[in-house]
Design a protein around this motif. Structure first.
Motif, short mmCIF file in Angstrom:
data_model
loop_
_atom_site.label_atom_id
_atom_site.label_comp_id
_atom_site.label_asym_id
_atom_site.label_seq_id
_atom_site.Cartn_x
_atom_site.Cartn_y
_atom_site.Cartn_z
N MET A 1 0.85 -1.20 0.00
CA MET A 1 0.00 0.00 0.00
C MET A 1 0.88 1.25 0.00
SD MET A 1 -2.88 1.14 2.78
CE MET A 1 -3.69 2.73 2.67
N SER A 2 0.51 2.22 -0.82
CA SER A 2 1.32 3.42 -0.93
C SER A 2 1.10 4.33 0.28
CB SER A 2 0.99 4.18 -2.22
OG SER A 2 -0.37 4.59 -2.21
N LEU A 3 2.17 4.99 0.69
CA LEU A 3 2.07 6.00 1.74
C LEU A 3 1.57 7.31 1.16
CD1 LEU A 3 2.61 6.97 4.64
CD2 LEU A 3 4.99 7.41 3.95
N LEU A 4 2.05 7.62 -0.03
CA LEU A 4 1.61 8.85 -0.72
C LEU A 4 1.28 8.52 -2.16
CD1 LEU A 4 2.74 12.45 -0.50
CD2 LEU A 4 2.91 11.35 -2.73
N ARG A 5 0.21 9.10 -2.64
CA ARG A 5 -0.21 8.90 -4.02
C ARG A 5 -0.66 10.23 -4.63
NH1 ARG A 5 -4.17 6.11 -3.01
NH2 ARG A 5 -5.98 7.30 -3.71
N ALA A 6 -0.17 10.52 -5.80
CA ALA A 6 -0.63 11.69 -6.55
C ALA A 6 -1.35 11.22 -7.80
CB ALA A 6 0.54 12.59 -6.92
N GLU A 7 -2.49 11.81 -8.08
CA GLU A 7 -3.29 11.44 -9.24
C GLU A 7 -3.52 12.66 -10.12
OE1 GLU A 7 -6.92 9.90 -7.69
OE2 GLU A 7 -5.95 8.27 -6.56
N SER A 8 -3.06 12.59 -11.36
CA SER A 8 -3.25 13.68 -12.33
C SER A 8 -2.85 15.03 -11.73
CB SER A 8 -4.71 13.73 -12.81
OG SER A 8 -5.07 12.52 -13.44
N LEU A 9 -1.77 15.06 -10.99
CA LEU A 9 -1.37 16.26 -10.27
C LEU A 9 -0.80 17.30 -11.23
CD1 LEU A 9 -1.05 17.60 -7.48
CD2 LEU A 9 1.25 16.62 -7.37
N THR A 10 -1.31 18.51 -11.12
CA THR A 10 -0.87 19.63 -11.94
C THR A 10 -0.53 20.81 -11.04
OG1 THR A 10 -2.24 18.94 -13.83
CG2 THR A 10 -1.54 21.24 -13.78
N ALA A 11 0.57 21.48 -11.34
CA ALA A 11 0.96 22.69 -10.62
C ALA A 11 1.52 23.69 -11.62
CB ALA A 11 1.98 22.38 -9.53
N ARG A 12 1.27 24.96 -11.39
CA ARG A 12 1.68 26.00 -12.33
C ARG A 12 2.42 27.13 -11.61
NH1 ARG A 12 -3.87 25.23 -14.09
NH2 ARG A 12 -3.91 24.05 -16.04
N HIS A 13 3.22 27.84 -12.39
CA HIS A 13 3.77 29.12 -11.99
C HIS A 13 3.13 30.15 -12.92
CE1 HIS A 13 6.75 27.51 -9.21
NE2 HIS A 13 7.04 26.60 -10.11
N GLY A 14 2.10 30.83 -12.42
CA GLY A 14 1.32 31.68 -13.30
C GLY A 14 0.60 30.82 -14.32
N LEU A 15 0.80 31.12 -15.59
CA LEU A 15 0.18 30.32 -16.65
C LEU A 15 1.09 29.18 -17.11
CD1 LEU A 15 -1.35 33.18 -18.85
CD2 LEU A 15 -2.52 31.74 -17.16
N LEU A 16 2.30 29.13 -16.58
CA LEU A 16 3.27 28.14 -17.03
C LEU A 16 3.13 26.84 -16.24
CD1 LEU A 16 5.79 27.51 -18.80
CD2 LEU A 16 7.17 28.33 -16.88
N PRO A 17 2.78 25.73 -16.87
CA PRO A 17 2.68 24.46 -16.15
C PRO A 17 4.06 23.93 -15.80
CG PRO A 17 2.26 24.11 -18.48
CD PRO A 17 2.41 25.59 -18.30
N ALA A 18 4.25 23.58 -14.52
CA ALA A 18 5.53 23.02 -14.06
C ALA A 18 5.41 21.54 -13.77
CB ALA A 18 6.00 23.76 -12.81
N VAL A 19 4.24 21.10 -13.33
CA VAL A 19 3.93 19.69 -13.12
C VAL A 19 2.67 19.40 -13.92
CG1 VAL A 19 3.29 17.92 -11.43
CG2 VAL A 19 4.96 19.67 -10.82
N ARG A 20 2.72 18.39 -14.78
CA ARG A 20 1.64 18.18 -15.75
C ARG A 20 0.95 16.84 -15.54
NH1 ARG A 20 3.22 21.34 -20.75
NH2 ARG A 20 5.15 22.42 -20.24
N GLU A 21 -0.21 16.85 -14.92
CA GLU A 21 -1.07 15.66 -14.77
C GLU A 21 -0.26 14.44 -14.37
OE1 GLU A 21 -3.38 15.25 -18.31
OE2 GLU A 21 -4.65 16.97 -17.83
N MET A 22 0.51 14.58 -13.31
CA MET A 22 1.46 13.54 -12.91
C MET A 22 0.81 12.50 -12.01
SD MET A 22 5.16 14.01 -11.06
CE MET A 22 5.67 15.17 -12.32
N ALA A 23 1.13 11.24 -12.27
CA ALA A 23 0.76 10.14 -11.39
C ALA A 23 2.01 9.67 -10.67
CB ALA A 23 0.15 8.99 -12.20
#
Length: 237
Positions: A1-23
């Protein structure tokens, strides 16, 4: 079992995507090396997981709890801690005082100032010294010790060896990976050889996406390098 899970995670700096729908999944007890070129999204990913940067989409689940909208201090209370790039110590405070800041809000657990100094004997003689007067390696150990005092289950360490001498890097890794009560670790590391040597698994980011994910025993440095620079994607094209 995972301790941490990210699903379709996205993060931006302004309009610039830095993390793109990450699993992403991190299993309890493992050491994961997160590698990639400058601008690949490594620091933004760690800051987003820790709550220091807002998620623009997707979900973060820690030990079965959705923490996507929770502020950083609540994530610390659940057992997730970040050692940020550049250490971010209070330069005018002593080592003791920097550690005391974290100890005031610590979760129950084995890590207390006394046990931290036992684990990091190089800091024991520096307790009264201001952080501004420490070497880079001593500052990194202090930052890691401060995070440990929150008694994390998952410790995110950004740019472990950045700006440190090889001797200092050796000392930091020896102290970190040899801990008796070591938490799960995610380490951002620019040194590929070091990353493959200490980690159970390596994740290589490219332009905010996972370009390669593998157990370190089943991947070569050449394969990681190809993913690092996007060469494997060009070959496929």
């Amino acid at each position: 079992m995972s301790l941490l899970r990210a699903e379709s995670l996205t993060a931006r700096h302004g309009l610039l995507p830095a993390v793109r729908e990450m699993a992403l999944e991190i299993a309890e007890g493992e050491i994961v090396a997160l590698v990639g070129a400058n601008g690949a999204g490594k620091s933004t990913l760690l800051r987003t997981l820790a709550g220091a940067h807002p998620a623009a989409g997707g979900k973060i689940v820690f030990d079965g709890t959705d923490i996507t909208a929770r502020p950083a201090h609540q994530r610390v209370a659940l057992g997730l801690a970040l050692v940020p790039e550049g250490r971010r110590l209070f330069p005018g405070l002593t080592v003791d005082e920097n550690l005391a800041v974290a100890a005031r809000r610590a979760r129950p657990g084995p890590w207390k100032p006394e046990t931290v100094y036992e684990a990091f004997p190089a800091l024991a003689g520096l307790r009264g010294q201001r952080a501004s007067g420490l070497s880079g390696g001593q500052q990194q150990l202090t930052a890691i010790a401060r995070a440990l005092l929150t008694n994390p289950r998952l410790l995110l360490v950004d740019e472990v060896s950045l700006g440190l001498s090889p001797v200092a890097v050796d000392g930091v890794y020896e102290s970190l990976t040899g801990l008796a009560d070591r938490p799960t670790l995610v380490l951002v590391e620019q040194d590929l050889a070091r990353a493959l040597d200490v980690a159970d698994r390596v994740i290589c980011l490219l332009e905010g996406r996972v370009a390669l994910e593998a157990a370190t025993g089943s991947v070569t440095r050449e394969q990681v390098t190809e993913a690092y620079f996007g060469l494997s994607r060009r070959k496929a094209a």
